[in-house]
Design an enzyme around this catalytic site. Structure first.
Site, PDB file in Angstrom:
ATOM      1  N   ILE A 126    -117.594 112.759  11.012  1.00 31.45           N
ATOM      2  CA  ILE A 126    -117.388 113.302  12.366  1.00 31.45           C
ATOM      3  C   ILE A 126    -117.316 114.832  12.282  1.00 31.45           C
ATOM      4  O   ILE A 126    -116.550 115.380  11.483  1.00 31.45           O
ATOM      5  CB  ILE A 126    -116.084 112.754  12.999  1.00 31.45           C
ATOM      6  CG1 ILE A 126    -116.078 111.221  13.010  1.00 31.45           C
ATOM      7  CG2 ILE A 126    -115.893 113.319  14.412  1.00 31.45           C
ATOM      8  CD1 ILE A 126    -117.130 110.557  13.858  1.00 31.45           C
TER       9      ILE A 126
ATOM     10  N   TYR B  96    -110.795 104.305  -0.741  1.00 32.96           N
ATOM     11  CA  TYR B  96    -110.881 104.406   0.726  1.00 32.96           C
ATOM     12  C   TYR B  96    -111.784 103.294   1.269  1.00 32.96           C
ATOM     13  O   TYR B  96    -111.450 102.606   2.228  1.00 32.96           O
ATOM     14  CB  TYR B  96    -111.434 105.789   1.081  1.00 32.96           C
ATOM     15  CG  TYR B  96    -111.685 106.055   2.543  1.00 32.96           C
ATOM     16  CD1 TYR B  96    -110.655 106.077   3.468  1.00 32.96           C
ATOM     17  CD2 TYR B  96    -112.980 106.322   2.997  1.00 32.96           C
ATOM     18  CE1 TYR B  96    -110.902 106.361   4.816  1.00 32.96           C
ATOM     19  CE2 TYR B  96    -113.238 106.609   4.332  1.00 32.96           C
ATOM     20  CZ  TYR B  96    -112.188 106.620   5.234  1.00 32.96           C
ATOM     21  OH  TYR B  96    -112.441 106.902   6.556  1.00 32.96           O
TER      22      TYR B  96
ATOM     23  N   LYS C 238    -111.041 100.153   3.704  1.00 29.59           N
ATOM     24  CA  LYS C 238    -111.756 100.006   4.974  1.00 29.59           C
ATOM     25  C   LYS C 238    -112.342  98.602   5.106  1.00 29.59           C
ATOM     26  O   LYS C 238    -112.278  97.989   6.169  1.00 29.59           O
ATOM     27  CB  LYS C 238    -112.843 101.072   5.111  1.00 29.59           C
ATOM     28  CG  LYS C 238    -112.278 102.439   5.451  1.00 29.59           C
ATOM     29  CD  LYS C 238    -111.621 102.424   6.822  1.00 29.59           C
ATOM     30  CE  LYS C 238    -110.818 103.644   7.143  1.00 29.59           C
ATOM     31  NZ  LYS C 238    -109.997 103.538   8.337  1.00 29.59           N
TER      32      LYS C 238
ATOM     33  N   LEU D 150    -102.328 113.750  14.759  1.00 27.98           N
ATOM     34  CA  LEU D 150    -102.491 115.152  14.368  1.00 27.98           C
ATOM     35  C   LEU D 150    -103.752 115.380  13.536  1.00 27.98           C
ATOM     36  O   LEU D 150    -104.052 116.497  13.151  1.00 27.98           O
ATOM     37  CB  LEU D 150    -101.258 115.628  13.586  1.00 27.98           C
ATOM     38  CG  LEU D 150     -99.946 115.588  14.380  1.00 27.98           C
ATOM     39  CD1 LEU D 150     -98.772 115.962  13.491  1.00 27.98           C
ATOM     40  CD2 LEU D 150    -100.006 116.511  15.589  1.00 27.98           C
TER      41      LEU D 150
HETATM   42  C1  AKB Z   1    -114.826 110.625   4.841  1.00 26.57           C
HETATM   43  O1  AKB Z   1    -115.747 111.379   4.470  1.00 26.57           O
HETATM   44  O2  AKB Z   1    -113.984 110.158   4.089  1.00 26.57           O
HETATM   45  C2  AKB Z   1    -114.789 110.242   6.303  1.00 26.57           C
HETATM   46  C3  AKB Z   1    -115.535 108.977   6.544  1.00 26.57           C
HETATM   47  C4  AKB Z   1    -117.006 108.963   6.548  1.00 26.57           C
HETATM   48  O3  AKB Z   1    -114.932 107.959   6.739  1.00 26.57           O
HETATM   49  N1  AKB Z   1    -115.312 111.292   7.106  1.00 26.57           N
END
Ligand code: AKB
Length: 317
Positions: free
Chosen positions: A172, A142, A146, A10
């Site tokens: 994106i 984040y 990753k 989603l």
């Molecule tokens: C974000 O800005 O967190 C994402 C990415 C670049 O992984 N769009």
């Protein structure tokens, strides 16, 4: 025959990836899943949708067995800005969700597509033309998830032979589903605001250069990588990919060519600015080009033309 499960269906990429995969492989062969049901979502009208929380290994395993899934596109993730607000949830979804997905893939013999991000890099990474293989050490939660995810994918491929492939996506840009709390989101919001209000206040500073990609290229890159001849892949996982590089003033200038009275000012958000400052200015994606023929179709000018024409129609309704 591929039987594909998409987690996080989603989300911004998930919604369009499901539709794209259904066009390619048939609607009954692509199962969309998300942690909750949204009203009137096109994915539910168009094919099978299952509620699956990627951190729920039992449910994930049940769905994979039920539909005889042999490929998982694991998109369920918490993005960078939201991840800084709730670091525990970011770790849980991004790491535990990935771990369970890889375990289920190992047990059920599935290949896996796992997107990483430019967020896997950090302030010590070479900023310009960032190489495929270089120092990473990200500073956002984040980014930590990753880079850990990239390593986990490498480990499962080496230790258990799971066919895991992935890309380091830049920001994106798309018009179907809004991004959910990233640092690059400004580059989506700006198009909506340009059309609706002819004014946009940017939360990143002038001169903040980052890589971006238009959704059609993002979808094509995922499929192209998953279809690539494994003998030609030296990396398999976490390929640098980019479609274009720009700063806020560049996208503003490009939109202004079409909407001359559009104005932009700045109100910098220190959290998102710090994240953006820790990421590369631009990536070197030559490994992706050499190993599986990555060749993006959209630059800033072509994307802007398309975004403005599609959104102008959409926002009229
Ligand atoms: C974000 O800005 O967190 C994402 C990415 C670049 O992984 N769009």
């Amino acid at each position: 025959m591929k039987k594909i499960l998409v987690t996080g269906a989603l989300g911004q990429i998930g919604t369009e990836l499901v539709l794209y995969l259904r066009d390619l492989y048939g609607k009954d062969n692509v199962i969309a899943s998300g942690r909750r049901r949204k009203e009137e979502n096109i994915l539910m009208k168009d094919g099978i949708f299952e509620i699956v929380n990627a951190t729920d290994a039992k449910k994930l395993d049940e769905i994979v067995k039920k539909y005889k899934i042999n490929e998982i596109h694991h998109l369920a993730a918490v993005l960078s800005a939201v991840g800084e607000q709730d670091t525990q949830r970011c770790w849980d979804v991004n790491i535990n969700g990935l771990y369970h997905t890889l375990e289920v893939a190992r047990e059920n013999n599935c290949s896996v597509f796992v997107p990483s991000s430019i967020a896997a890099f950090g302030p010590e990474t070479p900023k310009d033309n960032t190489p495929q293989d270089t120092i990473q050490r990200p500073t956002s939660m984040y980014g930590v998830t990753k880079v850990a995810g990239e390593l986990l994918c490498d480990y499962y491929a080496a230790k258990f032979g799971v066919d895991i492939r992935g890309l380091r996506y830049p920001g994106i840009i798309s018009h179907t589903t809004m991004p959910g709390g990233g640092t690059t989101d400004y580059a989506v919001h700006i198009y909506f605001e340009a059309i609706e209000n002819k004014k946009y206040t940017c939360f990143l500073r002038e001169g903040t250069s980052m890589d971006m990609m238009y959704m059609p290229d993002a979808l094509e890159s995922a499929v192209k990588l998953m279809e690539a001849d494994p003998a030609k892949l030296k990396h398999r996982n976490a390929f640098n990919v980019t479609g274009m590089t720009f700063a806020p003033e560049d996208i503003y200038a490009e939109i202004k060519k079409h909407i001359p009275d559009f104005v932009m000012d700045y109100d910098v958000d220190p959290v998102r600015q710090a994240i953006a400052d820790s990421w590369p200015n631009s990536l070197d994606d030559s490994a992706a080009r050499e190993e599986w023929g990555w060749d993006p179709k959209y630059d800033l000018a072509k994307m802007t033309e398309d975004m403005l024409s599609v959104l102008t129609e959409k926002l009229k309704k």
